[in-house]
Write a protein that holds these residues in place. Structure first.
Motif, PDB file in Angstrom:
ATOM      1  N   THR A  19       1.135  -6.062  -3.986  1.00 33.83           N
ATOM      2  CA  THR A  19       2.102  -6.032  -2.904  1.00 33.83           C
ATOM      3  C   THR A  19       1.455  -5.479  -1.644  1.00 33.83           C
ATOM      4  O   THR A  19       0.434  -4.796  -1.707  1.00 33.83           O
ATOM      5  CB  THR A  19       3.312  -5.135  -3.248  1.00 33.83           C
ATOM      6  N   VAL A  20       2.076  -5.777  -0.523  1.00 34.52           N
ATOM      7  CA  VAL A  20       1.776  -5.091   0.729  1.00 34.52           C
ATOM      8  C   VAL A  20       3.104  -4.510   1.199  1.00 34.52           C
ATOM      9  O   VAL A  20       4.086  -5.240   1.379  1.00 34.52           O
ATOM     10  CB  VAL A  20       1.169  -6.031   1.794  1.00 34.52           C
ATOM     11  N   ILE A  21       3.138  -3.197   1.342  1.00 38.69           N
ATOM     12  CA  ILE A  21       4.332  -2.502   1.807  1.00 38.69           C
ATOM     13  C   ILE A  21       4.215  -2.372   3.325  1.00 38.69           C
ATOM     14  O   ILE A  21       3.200  -1.902   3.831  1.00 38.69           O
ATOM     15  CB  ILE A  21       4.457  -1.093   1.184  1.00 38.69           C
ATOM     16  N   THR A  22       5.238  -2.807   4.054  1.00 37.76           N
ATOM     17  CA  THR A  22       5.187  -2.791   5.514  1.00 37.76           C
ATOM     18  C   THR A  22       6.391  -2.066   6.098  1.00 37.76           C
ATOM     19  O   THR A  22       7.471  -2.046   5.505  1.00 37.76           O
ATOM     20  CB  THR A  22       5.150  -4.229   6.081  1.00 37.76           C
ATOM     21  N   THR A  23       6.181  -1.499   7.275  1.00 39.45           N
ATOM     22  CA  THR A  23       7.259  -0.854   8.013  1.00 39.45           C
ATOM     23  C   THR A  23       6.902  -0.849   9.490  1.00 39.45           C
ATOM     24  O   THR A  23       5.774  -1.198   9.861  1.00 39.45           O
ATOM     25  CB  THR A  23       7.539   0.578   7.483  1.00 39.45           C
ATOM     26  N   ARG A  24       7.875  -0.482  10.317  1.00 41.15           N
ATOM     27  CA  ARG A  24       7.658  -0.445  11.761  1.00 41.15           C
ATOM     28  C   ARG A  24       8.192   0.873  12.299  1.00 41.15           C
ATOM     29  O   ARG A  24       9.307   1.285  11.959  1.00 41.15           O
ATOM     30  CB  ARG A  24       8.366  -1.615  12.438  1.00 41.15           C
ATOM     31  N   LEU A  25       7.403   1.507  13.138  1.00 38.92           N
ATOM     32  CA  LEU A  25       7.813   2.762  13.752  1.00 38.92           C
ATOM     33  C   LEU A  25       8.762   2.490  14.909  1.00 38.92           C
ATOM     34  O   LEU A  25       8.843   1.361  15.395  1.00 38.92           O
ATOM     35  CB  LEU A  25       6.594   3.529  14.261  1.00 38.92           C
ATOM     36  N   ASP A  26       9.450   3.512  15.354  1.00 36.09           N
ATOM     37  CA  ASP A  26      10.394   3.376  16.469  1.00 36.09           C
ATOM     38  C   ASP A  26       9.738   2.834  17.731  1.00 36.09           C
ATOM     39  O   ASP A  26      10.367   2.128  18.515  1.00 36.09           O
ATOM     40  CB  ASP A  26      11.061   4.723  16.782  1.00 36.09           C
ATOM     41  N   ASP A  27       8.439   3.148  17.938  1.00 35.16           N
ATOM     42  CA  ASP A  27       7.738   2.671  19.135  1.00 35.16           C
ATOM     43  C   ASP A  27       7.203   1.251  18.984  1.00 35.16           C
ATOM     44  O   ASP A  27       6.526   0.741  19.862  1.00 35.16           O
ATOM     45  CB  ASP A  27       6.615   3.629  19.526  1.00 35.16           C
ATOM     46  N   GLY A  28       7.499   0.598  17.833  1.00 40.32           N
ATOM     47  CA  GLY A  28       7.063  -0.773  17.604  1.00 40.32           C
ATOM     48  C   GLY A  28       5.763  -0.907  16.837  1.00 40.32           C
ATOM     49  O   GLY A  28       5.375  -2.005  16.455  1.00 40.32           O
ATOM     50  N   THR A  29       5.066   0.193  16.607  1.00 40.31           N
ATOM     51  CA  THR A  29       3.813   0.164  15.847  1.00 40.31           C
ATOM     52  C   THR A  29       4.089  -0.302  14.424  1.00 40.31           C
ATOM     53  O   THR A  29       5.028   0.175  13.777  1.00 40.31           O
ATOM     54  CB  THR A  29       3.163   1.558  15.809  1.00 40.31           C
ATOM     55  N   LEU A  30       3.257  -1.233  13.944  1.00 43.20           N
ATOM     56  CA  LEU A  30       3.401  -1.755  12.585  1.00 43.20           C
ATOM     57  C   LEU A  30       2.457  -1.015  11.642  1.00 43.20           C
ATOM     58  O   LEU A  30       1.332  -0.680  12.014  1.00 43.20           O
ATOM     59  CB  LEU A  30       3.075  -3.247  12.564  1.00 43.20           C
ATOM     60  N   LEU A  31       2.900  -0.802  10.428  1.00 44.36           N
ATOM     61  CA  LEU A  31       2.110  -0.109   9.426  1.00 44.36           C
ATOM     62  C   LEU A  31       2.246  -0.857   8.109  1.00 44.36           C
ATOM     63  O   LEU A  31       3.338  -1.329   7.765  1.00 44.36           O
ATOM     64  CB  LEU A  31       2.626   1.326   9.278  1.00 44.36           C
ATOM     65  N   GLY A  32       1.150  -0.971   7.380  1.00 47.94           N
ATOM     66  CA  GLY A  32       1.201  -1.632   6.080  1.00 47.94           C
ATOM     67  C   GLY A  32       0.063  -1.192   5.196  1.00 47.94           C
ATOM     68  O   GLY A  32      -0.976  -0.745   5.683  1.00 47.94           O
ATOM     69  N   LEU A  33       0.262  -1.319   3.882  1.00 48.19           N
ATOM     70  CA  LEU A  33      -0.778  -0.954   2.921  1.00 48.19           C
ATOM     71  C   LEU A  33      -0.621  -1.777   1.653  1.00 48.19           C
ATOM     72  O   LEU A  33       0.475  -2.206   1.302  1.00 48.19           O
ATOM     73  CB  LEU A  33      -0.712   0.540   2.610  1.00 48.19           C
ATOM     74  N   THR A  34      -1.741  -1.996   0.987  1.00 46.64           N
ATOM     75  CA  THR A  34      -1.747  -2.713  -0.283  1.00 46.64           C
ATOM     76  C   THR A  34      -1.393  -1.737  -1.400  1.00 46.64           C
ATOM     77  O   THR A  34      -1.895  -0.614  -1.419  1.00 46.64           O
ATOM     78  CB  THR A  34      -3.133  -3.332  -0.553  1.00 46.64           C
ATOM     79  N   ALA A  35      -0.527  -2.181  -2.304  1.00 49.58           N
ATOM     80  CA  ALA A  35      -0.133  -1.337  -3.436  1.00 49.58           C
ATOM     81  C   ALA A  35       0.096  -2.203  -4.669  1.00 49.58           C
ATOM     82  O   ALA A  35       0.637  -3.297  -4.569  1.00 49.58           O
ATOM     83  CB  ALA A  35       1.140  -0.561  -3.103  1.00 49.58           C
TER      84      ALA A  35
END
Length: 169
Positions: free
Chosen positions: A30-46
């Protein structure tokens, strides 16, 4: 109800041997993804993903307490779990690297809550960050699924320290 059993007896436990034994269990990727309030995207393989309950719809995954993304995933209200297909090894590798912009060149859309959904995945689950449980050197995240989609395809598997593309035809 969260309860603990008496502590196990693990005399001279070999962590390297334990990790090698765990590598024999094949898992999806899987790749878990999220977005911060400022629009920055974050993701990681799990590969630590599992279903928990159908009613309510719950899934879980875990993250190292030492992960730099821990404060973001702990604090955000939502995230997306993207299930990778056999043709997405490069995507799995990209999101597992220590990189400042793992989303560089990655196609995605935004979910109803504004979280990144990777294009071409075999399934995705938009989750409310329901609860977290610290255990050992990881935190177990339980997500309540608010929406999910599926595009059936051959799976990407992680086994013995490497990615394996499975042909289901």
């Amino acid at each position: 109800m969260h309860s603990r059993s008496p502590r196990a007896t693990t005399r001279a436990f070999d962590a390297t041997h334990f990790r090698r034994a765990l590598s024999q269990f094949a898992t999806g990727v899987t790749v878990i993804t999220t977005r911060l309030d400022d629009g920055t995207l974050l993701g990681l393989t799990a590969s630590s993903f599992n279903s928990v309950s159908l009613s309510p719809p719950l899934v879980l995954w875990s993250l190292s307490e030492q992960a730099s993304s821990m404060p973001v995933f702990s604090g955000n209200s939502h995230y997306v779990i993207n299930i990778l297909g056999a043709g997405q090894v490069a995507l799995a590798e990209q999101f597992s690297r220590k990189s400042t912009d793992r989303f560089n060149g990655v196609e995605y859309t935004l979910s109803r809550t504004g979280q990144p959904v990777l294009k071409g995945v075999s399934a995705w689950f938009e989750c409310h960050n329901r609860s977290r449980y610290p255990e050992g050197d990881h935190v177990i995240f339980v997500g309540e699924v608010e929406h999910c989609e599926v595009t059936p395809q051959a799976p990407l598997i992680f086994h013995d320290g490497r990615f394996i593309c499975v042909d289901t035809q």
